[in-house]
Design a protein around this motif. Sequence first.
Motif, short mmCIF file in Angstrom:
data_model
loop_
_atom_site.label_atom_id
_atom_site.label_comp_id
_atom_site.label_asym_id
_atom_site.label_seq_id
_atom_site.Cartn_x
_atom_site.Cartn_y
_atom_site.Cartn_z
N GLY A 27 -57.97 53.94 25.42
CA GLY A 27 -59.12 54.87 24.08
C GLY A 27 -59.79 55.36 24.12
N GLN A 28 -60.70 54.98 24.80
CA GLN A 28 -62.36 55.11 23.92
C GLN A 28 -62.27 56.28 24.78
OE1 GLN A 28 -65.15 52.12 25.57
NE2 GLN A 28 -67.02 53.08 25.90
N GLU A 29 -63.17 57.59 24.02
CA GLU A 29 -63.78 58.41 24.82
C GLU A 29 -65.31 57.96 25.57
OE1 GLU A 29 -67.21 60.85 21.88
OE2 GLU A 29 -65.21 61.23 21.46
N VAL A 30 -64.98 58.74 26.71
CA VAL A 30 -66.12 58.56 27.80
C VAL A 30 -66.29 60.29 27.98
CG1 VAL A 30 -64.55 56.69 28.83
CG2 VAL A 30 -64.43 58.72 29.44
N VAL A 31 -65.99 61.35 28.20
CA VAL A 31 -66.43 62.95 28.05
C VAL A 31 -66.38 62.92 27.06
CG1 VAL A 31 -66.43 64.61 29.79
CG2 VAL A 31 -66.61 62.06 30.34
N ILE A 32 -67.36 64.51 26.68
CA ILE A 32 -66.33 65.65 25.80
C ILE A 32 -66.85 66.63 26.71
CG2 ILE A 32 -67.11 66.47 23.41
CD1 ILE A 32 -68.44 63.71 22.34
#
Length: 71
Positions: A27-32
Amino acid sequence: MQQQIYSNMAGSVWKITVKVGDVIKVGQEVVILESMKMEIPILSEYGGRVKTILIQEADFVNDGDILLELE
């Protein structure tokens, strides 16, 4: 076991929020991604250590492209 994180849409890589060696959680944001002037976060479906980043900021990716590999 190696896991891969895929793009879920087409867009430009606006920001990569992790680096090789980082330990990430599910669930961690890795790319936007940026698409149609909107910022869309890509969240990890797996936990693990970032082994390889296969993209660079400003790259264009398609739906289903591999972004990162975890170990």
